[in-house]
Design a protein around this motif. Structure first.
Motif, PDB file in Angstrom:
ATOM      1  N   SER A 111       8.787  12.148  -3.728  1.00 56.16           N
ATOM      2  CA  SER A 111       9.542  10.970  -3.285  1.00 56.16           C
ATOM      3  C   SER A 111       9.119  10.546  -1.886  1.00 56.16           C
ATOM      4  O   SER A 111       9.216   9.360  -1.530  1.00 56.16           O
ATOM      5  CB  SER A 111      11.049  11.261  -3.309  1.00 56.16           C
ATOM      6  N   ASN A 112       8.621  11.510  -1.085  1.00 58.92           N
ATOM      7  CA  ASN A 112       8.193  11.175   0.265  1.00 58.92           C
ATOM      8  C   ASN A 112       6.907  10.355   0.282  1.00 58.92           C
ATOM      9  O   ASN A 112       6.569   9.748   1.296  1.00 58.92           O
ATOM     10  CB  ASN A 112       7.988  12.453   1.092  1.00 58.92           C
ATOM     11  N   SER A 113       6.167  10.356  -0.823  1.00 62.43           N
ATOM     12  CA  SER A 113       4.926   9.603  -0.879  1.00 62.43           C
ATOM     13  C   SER A 113       5.095   8.268  -1.596  1.00 62.43           C
ATOM     14  O   SER A 113       4.136   7.508  -1.721  1.00 62.43           O
ATOM     15  CB  SER A 113       3.831  10.427  -1.576  1.00 62.43           C
ATOM     16  N   LEU A 114       6.308   7.978  -2.067  1.00 62.92           N
ATOM     17  CA  LEU A 114       6.585   6.703  -2.728  1.00 62.92           C
ATOM     18  C   LEU A 114       7.177   5.716  -1.735  1.00 62.92           C
ATOM     19  O   LEU A 114       7.901   6.094  -0.817  1.00 62.92           O
ATOM     20  CB  LEU A 114       7.550   6.916  -3.905  1.00 62.92           C
ATOM     21  N   ASN A 115       6.872   4.445  -1.939  1.00 64.58           N
ATOM     22  CA  ASN A 115       7.398   3.381  -1.081  1.00 64.58           C
ATOM     23  C   ASN A 115       8.805   3.017  -1.549  1.00 64.58           C
ATOM     24  O   ASN A 115       8.971   2.525  -2.670  1.00 64.58           O
ATOM     25  CB  ASN A 115       6.476   2.164  -1.154  1.00 64.58           C
ATOM     26  N   PRO A 116       9.834   3.239  -0.730  1.00 65.88           N
ATOM     27  CA  PRO A 116      11.203   2.965  -1.178  1.00 65.88           C
ATOM     28  C   PRO A 116      11.498   1.480  -1.350  1.00 65.88           C
ATOM     29  O   PRO A 116      12.527   1.125  -1.931  1.00 65.88           O
ATOM     30  CB  PRO A 116      12.067   3.578  -0.065  1.00 65.88           C
ATOM     31  N   LEU A 117      10.632   0.613  -0.853  1.00 69.13           N
ATOM     32  CA  LEU A 117      10.877  -0.831  -0.900  1.00 69.13           C
ATOM     33  C   LEU A 117      10.171  -1.517  -2.061  1.00 69.13           C
ATOM     34  O   LEU A 117      10.303  -2.730  -2.231  1.00 69.13           O
ATOM     35  CB  LEU A 117      10.429  -1.482   0.420  1.00 69.13           C
ATOM     36  N   LYS A 118       9.409  -0.758  -2.861  1.00 70.14           N
ATOM     37  CA  LYS A 118       8.683  -1.342  -3.986  1.00 70.14           C
ATOM     38  C   LYS A 118       9.003  -0.605  -5.274  1.00 70.14           C
ATOM     39  O   LYS A 118       9.188   0.624  -5.271  1.00 70.14           O
ATOM     40  CB  LYS A 118       7.166  -1.284  -3.743  1.00 70.14           C
ATOM     41  N   ARG A 119       9.040  -1.362  -6.359  1.00 71.12           N
ATOM     42  CA  ARG A 119       9.214  -0.736  -7.665  1.00 71.12           C
ATOM     43  C   ARG A 119       7.965   0.089  -7.999  1.00 71.12           C
ATOM     44  O   ARG A 119       6.872  -0.159  -7.493  1.00 71.12           O
ATOM     45  CB  ARG A 119       9.457  -1.791  -8.737  1.00 71.12           C
ATOM     46  N   ILE A 120       8.150   1.075  -8.895  1.00 75.92           N
ATOM     47  CA  ILE A 120       7.060   1.979  -9.243  1.00 75.92           C
ATOM     48  C   ILE A 120       5.873   1.206  -9.817  1.00 75.92           C
ATOM     49  O   ILE A 120       4.713   1.464  -9.470  1.00 75.92           O
ATOM     50  CB  ILE A 120       7.531   3.052 -10.240  1.00 75.92           C
ATOM     51  N   GLY A 121       6.133   0.224 -10.682  1.00 79.11           N
ATOM     52  CA  GLY A 121       5.057  -0.560 -11.277  1.00 79.11           C
ATOM     53  C   GLY A 121       4.241  -1.301 -10.230  1.00 79.11           C
ATOM     54  O   GLY A 121       3.005  -1.362 -10.304  1.00 79.11           O
ATOM     55  N   ALA A 122       4.911  -1.862  -9.233  1.00 79.45           N
ATOM     56  CA  ALA A 122       4.208  -2.578  -8.170  1.00 79.45           C
ATOM     57  C   ALA A 122       3.336  -1.621  -7.359  1.00 79.45           C
ATOM     58  O   ALA A 122       2.213  -1.973  -6.948  1.00 79.45           O
ATOM     59  CB  ALA A 122       5.210  -3.275  -7.260  1.00 79.45           C
ATOM     60  N   GLN A 123       3.834  -0.411  -7.129  1.00 81.14           N
ATOM     61  CA  GLN A 123       3.033   0.565  -6.401  1.00 81.14           C
ATOM     62  C   GLN A 123       1.802   1.007  -7.201  1.00 81.14           C
ATOM     63  O   GLN A 123       0.723   1.230  -6.648  1.00 81.14           O
ATOM     64  CB  GLN A 123       3.891   1.784  -6.045  1.00 81.14           C
ATOM     65  N   LEU A 124       1.969   1.105  -8.520  1.00 79.85           N
ATOM     66  CA  LEU A 124       0.822   1.441  -9.358  1.00 79.85           C
ATOM     67  C   LEU A 124      -0.245   0.350  -9.302  1.00 79.85           C
ATOM     68  O   LEU A 124      -1.450   0.634  -9.253  1.00 79.85           O
ATOM     69  CB  LEU A 124       1.275   1.658 -10.804  1.00 79.85           C
ATOM     70  N   MET A 125       0.193  -0.915  -9.295  1.00 82.12           N
ATOM     71  CA  MET A 125      -0.780  -2.002  -9.196  1.00 82.12           C
ATOM     72  C   MET A 125      -1.481  -1.994  -7.847  1.00 82.12           C
ATOM     73  O   MET A 125      -2.684  -2.267  -7.755  1.00 82.12           O
ATOM     74  CB  MET A 125      -0.098  -3.344  -9.463  1.00 82.12           C
ATOM     75  N   ASP A 126      -0.742  -1.659  -6.789  1.00 84.69           N
ATOM     76  CA  ASP A 126      -1.386  -1.522  -5.477  1.00 84.69           C
ATOM     77  C   ASP A 126      -2.449  -0.426  -5.517  1.00 84.69           C
ATOM     78  O   ASP A 126      -3.544  -0.582  -4.955  1.00 84.69           O
ATOM     79  CB  ASP A 126      -0.344  -1.171  -4.410  1.00 84.69           C
ATOM     80  N   LEU A 127      -2.126   0.680  -6.189  1.00 86.03           N
ATOM     81  CA  LEU A 127      -3.088   1.776  -6.329  1.00 86.03           C
ATOM     82  C   LEU A 127      -4.335   1.296  -7.059  1.00 86.03           C
ATOM     83  O   LEU A 127      -5.469   1.569  -6.645  1.00 86.03           O
ATOM     84  CB  LEU A 127      -2.440   2.936  -7.086  1.00 86.03           C
ATOM     85  N   GLY A 128      -4.124   0.561  -8.157  1.00 92.06           N
ATOM     86  CA  GLY A 128      -5.255   0.060  -8.928  1.00 92.06           C
ATOM     87  C   GLY A 128      -6.130  -0.878  -8.114  1.00 92.06           C
ATOM     88  O   GLY A 128      -7.361  -0.772  -8.124  1.00 92.06           O
ATOM     89  N   ARG A 129      -5.496  -1.804  -7.405  1.00 97.86           N
ATOM     90  CA  ARG A 129      -6.269  -2.752  -6.600  1.00 97.86           C
ATOM     91  C   ARG A 129      -7.087  -2.026  -5.536  1.00 97.86           C
ATOM     92  O   ARG A 129      -8.229  -2.394  -5.243  1.00 97.86           O
ATOM     93  CB  ARG A 129      -5.327  -3.760  -5.938  1.00 97.86           C
ATOM     94  N   SER A 130      -6.482  -1.012  -4.922  1.00102.75           N
ATOM     95  CA  SER A 130      -7.175  -0.316  -3.830  1.00102.75           C
ATOM     96  C   SER A 130      -8.410   0.430  -4.326  1.00102.75           C
ATOM     97  O   SER A 130      -9.309   0.734  -3.539  1.00102.75           O
ATOM     98  CB  SER A 130      -6.220   0.662  -3.135  1.00102.75           C
ATOM     99  N   HIS A 131      -8.457   0.712  -5.643  1.00105.31           N
ATOM    100  CA  HIS A 131      -9.606   1.410  -6.203  1.00105.31           C
ATOM    101  C   HIS A 131     -10.433   0.525  -7.128  1.00105.31           C
ATOM    102  O   HIS A 131     -11.225   1.026  -7.938  1.00105.31           O
ATOM    103  CB  HIS A 131      -9.145   2.678  -6.943  1.00105.31           C
ATOM    104  N   GLY A 132     -10.254  -0.792  -7.005  1.00107.69           N
ATOM    105  CA  GLY A 132     -11.113  -1.720  -7.717  1.00107.69           C
ATOM    106  C   GLY A 132     -10.838  -1.868  -9.196  1.00107.69           C
ATOM    107  O   GLY A 132     -11.705  -2.347  -9.945  1.00107.69           O
TER     108      GLY A 132
END
Length: 334
Positions: A111-132
């Motif tokens: 939980s300490n590595s998750l962004n409390p201000l974003k939904r899980i799906g949005a964080q996954l998309m950020d992860l995807g974008r950051s890795h192309g």
């Protein structure tokens, strides 16, 4: 890169660590957190890193990924990843892309590595974008499938904030983040910390199943000998930034050869039997500033200490058939 990269990662992803040394700047000076570590992480195996707090477990895992940041520094050595070469020679974009393709890291207390201000799906998309990743819908479908295989409602997880999920669910989300980019090496840092017994068992079963299905190289960092006994094919025992014993898990646990390994095992309370039979490990672990610079680093706590231990550092010798033990007195006290 997409989820269906036409040049897939190799099936096997073993890691050869040679003479790896890591130090940290502190207000008392620069001290070694890892000292000349040489170790093979075998492909398709689950390897457990075990030792007391401050033994170097997490530092070793981060150094394997060339992810040591200030005030830390990798002073020397190599980390040869099968199919990718020496990880320590990579920088910037090249290193970032390697992390996304080969490594998945599940942090302690996810939980300490998750962004409390974003939904899980949005964080996954950020992860995807950051890795192309170009097909983000496919990424979310993969995450949903993983969530459902872990016994969760995939749609609910992806649309939730971290505070809307239980501790066990957040830990599983951390595993999803590590797996969704098809990593070949998965590193889990204390994956069962702060979880109840049922959640612990569920998380470990998920890790074991996906490890087997995908033929992963998996590292579990833990202080829990029970987790190592249940999960790991091989165990690495660390003390003060050194590997003091390594080998097949059952051989090491049944016939520990290093006095530190013996001390860890004898300090475990049993469900049955007399509590007074438990033998606490004597002394306290050294911090970076008090690790001896000559001789054996364990000598102040060692029940078989000999004069040579004060001045000469022991070298690794063969043990457990295909493992090692690092102790002057091990042959005389087996």
């Amino acid at each position: 890169m997409s989820l269906h990269d036409p040049v897939p990662a190799p099936e096997d992803a073993g890691i050869q660590i040679r003479n790896l040394t890591v130090s940290y700047d502190t207000d008392r000076g620069r001290f070694h957190a890892l000292n000349d570590v040489t170790l093979d992480i075998r492909p398709r195996h689950i390897t457990g890193f075990i030792g007391e707090s401050g033994s170097g477990k997490t530092t070793l895992a981060m150094a394997m990924m060339n992810a040591i940041h200030n005030p830390g520094r990798i002073d020397g050595g190599s980390v040869l990843l099968e199919g990718a070469g020496d990880v320590l020679r990579l920088k910037g974009e090249e290193l970032r892309r390697l992390h996304g393709r080969y490594f998945g890291f599940v942090f302690q207390a996810s939980s300490n590595s998750l962004n409390p201000l974003k939904r899980i799906g949005a964080q996954l998309m950020d992860l995807g974008r950051s890795h192309g990743v170009t097909d983000l819908r496919a990424l979310l479908r993969e995450a949903k499938t993983l969530a459902e295989r872990m016994g969760m409602d995939g749609d609910r997880v992806l649309t939730s904030y971290q505070h809307e999920l239980s501790g066990g669910m957040r830990q599983r989300v951390g595993i999803i983040f590590a797996l969704v980019l098809k990593a070949r090496v998965i590193i889990l840092d204390e994956p069962t910390t702060a979880l109840d017994m049922l959640s612990q068992q569920a998380v470990l079963e998920i890790v074991r199943t996906i490890h087997q299905e995908r033929g992963l190289t998996t590292v579990i960092i833990t202080h829990d000998m029970g987790v190592v006994a249940e999960m790991a094919d091989r165990v690495v025992v660390l003390y003060a930034g050194r590997v003091v014993e390594e080998g097949p898990t059952q051989s090491v646990l049944r016939h520990p050869r290093h006095p530190y390994t013996r001390g860890l095992i004898h300090a475990i309370p049993r469900i049955t039997g007399n509590l007074h039979d438990v033998e606490p490990l004597q002394g306290t672990p050294p911090d970076l500033a008090t690790i001896p610079t000559i001789g054996c680093v364990f000598r102040e706590r060692c029940p078989i200490r000999a004069p040579i231990c004060d001045t000469v550092a022991p070298t690794p010798t063969s043990a457990h058939g295909d493992g090692i033990v690092t102790c002057h007195g091990v042959d005389q006290h087996d």
